[in-house]
Enzyme design. Structure first.
Site, PDB file in Angstrom:
ATOM      1  N   ASN A 113       0.848  -1.200   0.000  1.00 56.60           N
ATOM      2  CA  ASN A 113       0.000   0.000   0.000  1.00 56.60           C
ATOM      3  C   ASN A 113       0.878   1.243   0.000  1.00 56.60           C
ATOM      4  O   ASN A 113       2.030   1.197   0.430  1.00 56.60           O
ATOM      5  CB  ASN A 113      -0.886  -0.003   1.251  1.00 56.60           C
ATOM      6  CG  ASN A 113      -1.867   1.164   1.261  1.00 56.60           C
ATOM      7  OD1 ASN A 113      -2.411   1.540   0.216  1.00 56.60           O
ATOM      8  ND2 ASN A 113      -2.077   1.757   2.425  1.00 56.60           N
ATOM      9  N   HIS A 115       0.810   5.226   1.414  1.00 56.39           N
ATOM     10  CA  HIS A 115       0.090   6.051   2.381  1.00 56.39           C
ATOM     11  C   HIS A 115       0.752   7.428   2.450  1.00 56.39           C
ATOM     12  O   HIS A 115       1.982   7.513   2.572  1.00 56.39           O
ATOM     13  CB  HIS A 115       0.116   5.376   3.761  1.00 56.39           C
ATOM     14  CG  HIS A 115      -0.625   6.150   4.795  1.00 56.39           C
ATOM     15  ND1 HIS A 115      -2.006   6.178   4.856  1.00 56.39           N
ATOM     16  CD2 HIS A 115      -0.193   6.962   5.776  1.00 56.39           C
ATOM     17  CE1 HIS A 115      -2.376   6.965   5.850  1.00 56.39           C
ATOM     18  NE2 HIS A 115      -1.297   7.461   6.432  1.00 56.39           N
ATOM     19  N   SER A 142       4.794   6.931   2.358  1.00 57.18           N
ATOM     20  CA  SER A 142       5.370   5.638   2.744  1.00 57.18           C
ATOM     21  C   SER A 142       4.757   4.514   1.907  1.00 57.18           C
ATOM     22  O   SER A 142       3.546   4.512   1.664  1.00 57.18           O
ATOM     23  CB  SER A 142       5.059   5.319   4.214  1.00 57.18           C
ATOM     24  OG  SER A 142       5.467   6.364   5.063  1.00 57.18           O
ATOM     25  N   ASP A 151      -2.402   0.544   8.276  1.00 61.12           N
ATOM     26  CA  ASP A 151      -1.171   1.324   8.035  1.00 61.12           C
ATOM     27  C   ASP A 151      -0.034   0.956   8.999  1.00 61.12           C
ATOM     28  O   ASP A 151       0.750   1.836   9.404  1.00 61.12           O
ATOM     29  CB  ASP A 151      -1.468   2.834   8.135  1.00 61.12           C
ATOM     30  CG  ASP A 151      -2.487   3.281   7.104  1.00 61.12           C
ATOM     31  OD1 ASP A 151      -2.550   2.655   6.033  1.00 61.12           O
ATOM     32  OD2 ASP A 151      -3.234   4.247   7.371  1.00 61.12           O
TER      33      ASP A 151
END
Ligand code: GAR
Length: 325
Positions: A113, A115, A142, A151
């Site tokens: 992912n 973020h 990130s 996260d």
């Protein structure tokens, strides 16, 4: 004939909106010898702008609105589409859905992912508002592995973005996007390339092998291996083979129960096992490490079994006793 080169990693990208990160990933995949290719762009919003772009670029798409569906059922449909497209890694790019634990766990180590903050700072939403309000000198972005906790997975790469005088969440967000578009393709490429990097694969293997009792590393015929027992009279239970004798495999060679088992493994799972030159003749099998989604627990099981087959009884008994607790 040499074995075929390992394939590129097939990624499915999940988006909810504009898909600018998806576009950055896609265009990067078409430059040079990028180690991944995009096999699907999927969205929980059939109107997501990124879908039209992906279609125009000839990428398969899948869209399914989540309204009225349970989280599990919606996730299952997205997952089925990814599998159907042949994806071995899922890349979230502005996919604004919390995922069910089961989905995340099935893709552990294979789901990334991006973020818009310097994690562990500012998990969740409104990261720019919070960074500006806190008077931070820098915001950033990130790339991390996805775990059930939001996260919180291992951070793979970050880029810092200065907060300028007079920045608003909108101006800051626009600059962070530029950084995202640089960072994400690179982080994904580096992450998936680990799977074919002999140094990375050997480091993983070594960590598992050296955790077994009374193991030391020793070179044999120019490649590293692992022995159990004393430096003087220890016995090899694993050899690391980096594309030996015309093979394209990077592998660990471990001891099977004998030729029948070895041939059976190679015949039934040729994507996992092969019969190595020389060692194969005495019942050692090659477990291939440079392939998509290696199961390291499976590698660890083989190392332990091979260790057990040559370890002095006193050690394997101790190990059995420890396993009982
Ligand atoms: C990106 O800025 C990404 O970091 C963010 O959504 C945006 C998507 O933009 N993701 C999150 O906030 C995840 N919590 P895009 O659709 O143009 O790529």
């Amino acid at each position: 004939m040499p074995d075929p080169l390992p394939d590129k990693t097939h990624i499915a990208i999940l988006i909810s909106g504009a898909g600018s990160n998806m576009a950055a990933l896609l265009y990067a995949s078409r430059i040079g010898d990028c180690p991944y290719e995009v096999v699907l762009v999927a969205s929980n919003d059939p109107a997501a702008a990124g879908l039209a772009l992906a279609e125009a670029e000839g990428i398969a798409t899948f869209a399914l609105a989540h309204k009225g569906m349970t989280r599990e059922n919606h996730d299952a449909a997205m997952e089925a589409a990814a599998l159907e497209a042949g994806a071995d890694t899922i890349v979230l790019a502005g996919y604004m859905r919390i995922l069910s634990d089961g989905f995340v766990e099935r893709w552990a180590g294979r789901m990334l992912n991006i973020h818009p903050s310097l994690l562990p700072k500012y998990k969740g939403l409104n990261t720019f508002v919070r960074a500006i309000a806190a008077g931070d000198s820098h915001a950033g972005v990130s790339v991390h592995l996805v775990t059930p906790e939001l996260d919180a997975g291992e951070v793979l790469a970050q880029a810092r973005v200065a907060i300028a005088m007079g920045d608003t969440p909108a101006t800051l967000s626009a600059r962070v996007k530029l950084a995202e578009h640089q960072l994400y393709p690179r982080a994904v490429a580096e992450y998936v390339a680990r799977g074919t990097d002999p140094q990375y694969l050997f480091a993983k293997l070594r960590e598992i092998a050296l955790a077994l009792p009374e193991v030391h590393e020793r070179e044999s015929h120019g490649s590293p291996g692992f022995r159990v027992g004393s430096e003087k009279s220890g016995k090899f239970f694993a050899h690391f083979a980096d594309q030996h004798h015309g093979s394209r495999h990077i592998a660990v060679l471990v001891k099977t129960g004998g030729m029948d088992e070895l041939l059976n493994l190679v015949e039934t799972q040729p994507e996992v096992y092969f019969k190595p030159a020389y060692y194969g003749a005495s019942g050692w099998v090659g477990v291939i490490l440079n392939r998509a989604s290696v199961d390291w627990d499976h590698v660890a099981d083989w190392l332990e079994r091979s260790w057990r087959s040559v370890a002095p009884t006193r050690l394997s008994r101790l190990h059995d006793a420890a396993d009982m607790f």
